[in-house]
Design a protein around this motif. Structure first.
Motif, short mmCIF file in Angstrom:
data_model
loop_
_atom_site.label_atom_id
_atom_site.label_comp_id
_atom_site.label_asym_id
_atom_site.label_seq_id
_atom_site.Cartn_x
_atom_site.Cartn_y
_atom_site.Cartn_z
N GLY B 110 0.92 -1.16 -0.40
CA GLY B 110 0.00 -0.17 -0.09
C GLY B 110 0.79 0.96 0.43
N VAL B 111 2.37 1.14 0.90
CA VAL B 111 3.05 2.40 1.26
C VAL B 111 3.37 2.64 -0.26
N TYR B 112 3.71 1.51 -0.98
CA TYR B 112 4.67 1.43 -2.30
C TYR B 112 3.65 2.37 -3.13
N ILE B 113 2.72 1.51 -3.07
CA ILE B 113 1.69 2.15 -4.36
C ILE B 113 1.04 4.10 -4.04
N THR B 114 1.51 4.34 -3.03
CA THR B 114 0.50 5.67 -2.64
C THR B 114 1.73 6.44 -2.91
N PHE B 115 3.12 5.52 -2.18
CA PHE B 115 4.38 6.88 -2.96
C PHE B 115 4.55 6.87 -4.44
N PHE B 116 4.66 5.78 -5.09
CA PHE B 116 5.29 5.81 -6.69
C PHE B 116 3.76 6.03 -7.39
N VAL B 121 5.79 11.07 -12.42
CA VAL B 121 6.82 9.99 -12.78
C VAL B 121 7.84 10.76 -13.40
N LEU B 122 7.67 11.89 -13.53
CA LEU B 122 9.36 13.16 -14.23
C LEU B 122 10.30 12.61 -12.83
N VAL B 123 9.64 13.49 -12.09
CA VAL B 123 10.89 13.90 -10.82
C VAL B 123 11.63 12.42 -10.44
N GLN B 124 10.24 11.13 -10.50
CA GLN B 124 10.80 9.84 -10.09
C GLN B 124 11.84 9.66 -11.05
N LEU B 125 11.93 10.16 -12.45
CA LEU B 125 13.20 9.67 -13.08
C LEU B 125 14.73 10.18 -13.25
N ILE B 126 14.00 11.40 -12.38
CA ILE B 126 15.78 12.62 -12.46
C ILE B 126 16.10 12.32 -10.78
N PHE B 127 15.01 11.81 -10.23
CA PHE B 127 15.74 11.07 -8.49
C PHE B 127 16.35 10.09 -9.08
N TRP B 128 15.91 9.16 -9.84
CA TRP B 128 16.94 7.62 -9.82
C TRP B 128 18.04 8.06 -10.96
N PHE B 129 17.98 9.04 -11.38
CA PHE B 129 19.37 9.30 -12.04
C PHE B 129 20.33 9.47 -11.68
N ASN B 130 19.92 10.85 -10.42
CA ASN B 130 20.68 11.30 -9.10
C ASN B 130 20.92 10.34 -8.54
N ILE B 131 20.58 9.69 -7.94
CA ILE B 131 20.49 8.69 -6.78
C ILE B 131 22.03 8.39 -6.25
N ALA B 132 23.04 8.70 -6.89
CA ALA B 132 24.07 8.13 -6.87
C ALA B 132 24.42 9.51 -5.22
N ALA B 163 16.07 5.18 -16.26
CA ALA B 163 14.98 5.22 -17.17
C ALA B 163 14.22 4.19 -17.02
N ILE B 164 14.79 2.38 -17.42
CA ILE B 164 13.99 1.63 -17.11
C ILE B 164 13.61 1.50 -15.59
N ILE B 165 14.40 1.74 -14.67
CA ILE B 165 14.18 1.77 -13.22
C ILE B 165 13.15 2.68 -12.48
N GLY B 166 13.51 3.87 -13.66
CA GLY B 166 12.15 4.51 -13.22
C GLY B 166 10.35 4.27 -13.91
N LEU B 167 10.85 4.49 -15.12
CA LEU B 167 9.35 3.70 -15.70
C LEU B 167 8.46 2.11 -14.56
N THR B 168 9.81 1.68 -15.05
CA THR B 168 9.54 0.14 -14.14
C THR B 168 8.57 0.88 -12.82
N LEU B 169 9.32 1.18 -12.04
CA LEU B 169 8.93 0.83 -11.03
C LEU B 169 7.82 1.91 -10.26
N ASN B 170 7.64 2.96 -11.20
CA ASN B 170 6.06 3.74 -11.58
C ASN B 170 5.34 3.41 -12.39
N GLU B 171 5.56 2.63 -13.27
CA GLU B 171 4.30 1.48 -14.13
C GLU B 171 3.89 0.69 -12.58
N ALA B 172 4.52 -0.25 -12.04
CA ALA B 172 4.48 -0.98 -11.10
C ALA B 172 3.25 -1.25 -10.42
N ALA B 173 3.26 -0.31 -9.68
CA ALA B 173 2.47 0.72 -8.89
C ALA B 173 1.06 1.22 -9.22
#
Lengths: 267, 308
Positions: B110-116, B121-132, B163-173
């Motif tokens: 539930g938390v995962y789905i709410t969060f993602f 998704v644009l914010v998520q993508l940039i976030f994963w790109f800068n996860i380092a 890109a793949i991580i961001g899109l996948t995690l978002n789509e999964a939700a």
């Protein structure tokens, strides 16, 4: 684990087809639907439960198959505590695997048949033995053939439930429950969803089953079936067992006023 | 005319029999007006688009099948397929978790789905790109042993991985919610019937719930594929050379911004239309009436065993 003498010898024999309920209570929220239910059903007994709607008869039946859980009281199916095991101070819920195993020995027939629409009649019947008991497909298939013949539907194995009439679906559902070789069969208003014309064919199958000595608990509105087939009759109202006794006796000479007024209306 | 009606005869105005005459739909004045307006507006737009030299249709034609554009298109398709496939798998897992009876498992999903679903998704993508920036060094290893391998997150998070991580995690939700909706469309009686046979939860899920949930899951998934195809354009911000980024790279050099955006748009449109056709077939196949009897059901004939 247990102090119950019944369970002690129940382990050796597979099961015995008895039902024992002592002081069963059950509430949905603040509404008490079962109040101090006591009953005993012997092996091979045909017991009909009648009563007005909302009297708790379906709930009682569903408790006997673990579709509902009882709040307090003792419930033994096949001589074994059902769904729970007893310790010194409490009843503990058994593992899901153990509950599933106990359920395989109790057959259930629903008002709405609940056949699996994605499987043929044949697959519906073999689903239990193959998917649950892991018996081989061939012997399960042969057994399904016999069962279909028993319920008068040989040759209908390849049909999907949606292609069968209500009466046929219910007979397949009975065959599906029987495929698990249960010791007790529970029927939850098995003919209530059928047209009057099809009721007879389902009752005939149940009658045949009764002759074979299966323990049967039948929630029903079919007083004719109760009179002809049942050994004992339970009349329930407002969550209580109002009257219980020999089926023909109760139907002909009800003792309680509430039973009398109910029977006057339905007979 | 009036006298003819009063006489009870149909009419003498034509010689055809009344029963042969077609029944015509009533057309209101609004309908004629709407046609006129539509045709005028369409003609106006068409005229403007074809005569305005700034559209530079010759440039559009020139770049439409250009190699880097086509390579971008292939990458866009790849991204769609990969993130849809992974997203659906993860979504299935989340849906099963979400409908679990065990509270912490259901709550996690539930938390995962709410969060993602609750963050763009644009914010998520940039976030994963800068996860380092958050975790510069990742150590993969087996706990309580010395076997471990340090991984440089910056190197790992190449644009395409992010890109793949961001899109996948978002789509999964989103897929989790679609699949869960499918699960809840399966009748309670079905689950009770399976329970009464003593079926375990895995068998129940695989043999009873999922097959029956498919008719409501598949059409919605088709929609998600089409949506995902367009969503991949967002990963252009990470510098992944997909369709939009390929177009941008070209107009950054030759300043033909509009024609190249038209090239990208046309490709998106073409692909969406191509995907819409199987989608409409799927929807037809899984509509309610078709779902009751499986397609492989044999025709109703008197069973051969009935006379036996």
């Amino acid at each position: 684990m247990t102090t119950s003498p019944v369970l002690a010898n129940g382990g050796t024999v597979a099961c015995d087809g008895t039902v024992l309920a002592r002081g069963i209570e059950k509430s949905f929220g603040s509404k008490k639907v079962l109040k101090n239910i006591n009953l005993e059903i012997a092996s091979g007994e045909i017991c009909c439960i009648i009563g007005p709607s909302g009297s708790g008869k379906s709930t009682l039946l569903r408790c006997m198959n673990g579709l509902e859980t009882v709040d307090t009281g003792v419930l033994k199916m096949n001589g074994e505590d059902f769904g729970y095991y007893e310790t010194e101070h409490a009843y503990h819920a058994v593992s899901r695997k153990k509950l599933a195993e106990q359920r395989t020995r109790i057959g259930m027939v629903f008002q709405q048949f609940n056949l699996f629409p994605n499987m043929t009649a044949h697959q519906n019947i073999t689903a239990g033995p193959v998917l649950v008991k892991r018996s081989d497909k061939e012997s399960a298939g042969r057994r399904a053939h016999e069962l279909l013949a028993d319920v008068g539907l040989s040759g209908f194995g390849d049909y999907y439930p949606a292609q069968l009439s209500g009466g046929q679906q219910q007979r397949v559902a009975i065959a599906r429950a029987l495929a698990m070789e249960p010791q007790i069969m529970l029927f939850d208003e098995p003919t209530s969803a059928l047209d009057p014309e099809k009721v007879g064919e389902v009752l005939a199958v149940m009658q045949g089953l009764a002759k074979k000595g299966m323990t049967m608990v039948v929630v029903t509105h079919e007083m004719g079936f109760a009179r002809e087939v049942a050994d004992s009759l339970i009349f329930m109202d407002d969550g209580c067992v109002v009257e219980r006794g020999d089926a023909r006796q109760v139907l002909a000479h009800p003792q309680e006023a509430r039973t009398k007024s109910f029977l006057q209306k339905v007979l | 005319m009036q006298s003819l009606v009063s006489e009870g005869k149909e009419t003498t105005m034509s010689h055809t029999d009344g029963i042969l005459k077609p029944r015509l739909r009533r057309r209101s004045a609004l309908e004629y007006a709407a046609w006129c307006v539509c045709i005028l507006v369409a003609a106006g737009i068409l005229f403007s688009v074809s005569t305005n030299p700034n559209f530079k249709w010759d440039v559009v034609a020139q770049y439409f099948t250009q190699e880097s554009i086509l390579r971008g298109l292939v990458l866009t398709i790849t991204l769609t397929v990969v993130s849809m496939a992974l997203g659906t798998l993860l979504g299935l897992g989340l849906a099963i978790m979400r409908s679990s009876r065990i509270k912490p498992i259901a709550a996690t999903a539930g938390v995962y789905i709410t969060f993602f679903r609750g963050t763009p998704v644009l914010v998520q993508l940039i976030f994963w790109f800068n996860i380092a920036a958050l975790y510069p060094n990742l150590t993969v290893g087996i706990p309580f042993t010395n076997i471990q391998q340090a991984v440089d997150v910056n190197a790992l998070m190449a644009p395409i991985t992010a890109a793949i991580i961001g899109l996948t995690l978002n789509e999964a939700a989103y897929m989790a919610e679609i699949i869960r909706g499918g699960f809840s469309s399966v009748g309670k009686g079905q689950i009770e019937a399976a329970d009464s046979l003593g079926m375990g939860s895995f068998t129940k899920m695989r043999k009873i719930i999922i097959p029956q949930a498919m008719p409501s899951i598949i059409p919605a998934t088709g929609n998600q594929v089409i949506g995902m195809f367009k969503e991949t354009s967002l990963v252009s911000v990470l510098g992944v050379a997909e369709l939009l980024q390929s177009a941008q790279l070209i107009y950054a050099r030759n300043y033909q911004t509009i024609p190249l955006l038209i090239v990208a748009s046309l490709w998106y449109l073409v692909m969406t239309l191509v995907l819409s056709y199987p989608q409409s077939l799927l929807e037809k196949k899984y509509n309610r009436s078709a779902a009751t009897i499986p397609r492989k059901a044999r025709k109703l004939t008197a069973p051969e065993g009935i006379s036996r």
